[in-house]
Scaffold this motif. Sequence first.
Motif, mmCIF file in Angstrom:
data_model
loop_
_atom_site.group_PDB
_atom_site.id
_atom_site.type_symbol
_atom_site.label_atom_id
_atom_site.label_comp_id
_atom_site.label_asym_id
_atom_site.label_seq_id
_atom_site.Cartn_x
_atom_site.Cartn_y
_atom_site.Cartn_z
ATOM 1 N N GLY A 101 -16.519 -0.958 16.483
ATOM 2 C CA GLY A 101 -15.206 -0.754 17.078
ATOM 3 C C GLY A 101 -14.327 0.177 16.282
ATOM 4 O O GLY A 101 -13.148 0.296 16.561
ATOM 5 N N GLU A 102 -14.887 0.843 15.327
ATOM 6 C CA GLU A 102 -14.085 1.656 14.407
ATOM 7 C C GLU A 102 -14.756 3.006 14.198
ATOM 8 O O GLU A 102 -15.969 3.110 14.167
ATOM 9 C CB GLU A 102 -13.983 0.907 13.074
ATOM 10 C CG GLU A 102 -13.182 1.589 12.022
ATOM 11 C CD GLU A 102 -13.150 0.791 10.719
ATOM 12 O OE1 GLU A 102 -12.561 1.303 9.770
ATOM 13 O OE2 GLU A 102 -13.725 -0.309 10.655
ATOM 14 N N THR A 103 -13.937 4.037 14.066
ATOM 15 C CA THR A 103 -14.429 5.366 13.732
ATOM 16 C C THR A 103 -13.866 5.749 12.373
ATOM 17 O O THR A 103 -12.660 5.603 12.142
ATOM 18 C CB THR A 103 -13.981 6.400 14.789
ATOM 19 O OG1 THR A 103 -14.474 5.985 16.056
ATOM 20 C CG2 THR A 103 -14.517 7.779 14.470
ATOM 21 N N ALA A 104 -14.729 6.215 11.495
ATOM 22 C CA ALA A 104 -14.315 6.542 10.128
ATOM 23 C C ALA A 104 -13.456 7.803 10.092
ATOM 24 O O ALA A 104 -13.696 8.752 10.836
ATOM 25 C CB ALA A 104 -15.541 6.739 9.248
ATOM 26 N N ALA A 105 -12.470 7.792 9.220
ATOM 27 C CA ALA A 105 -11.683 8.990 8.913
ATOM 28 C C ALA A 105 -12.342 9.637 7.688
ATOM 29 O O ALA A 105 -13.515 9.404 7.422
ATOM 30 C CB ALA A 105 -10.237 8.591 8.639
#
Length: 84
Positions: free
Chosen positions: A60-64
Amino acid sequence: SLPWIDALAGRNDSGAWLLLTNRHPTETLTVELPGAFAGATVDRLLPENNNLAFRVQDGGETAAATLDLPAWSHARLRAKGGEK
């Protein structure tokens, strides 16, 4: 001072992946990610019940450009688009 972050990277037919573990007992640590992993999908294992169990947090997360890892947590990053 001991290193608190363990990292393992590789690639397979599905693309590049990176495994990270924060072994620090109390502190959230920030990891600067290699360029191929900015925008990667992140799956996490997060500690709960006084570190006696883990809760899975899938995709559920996209890395910066950086990733915060809570104490005793694990993260698996999969490069976007199957980059190799």
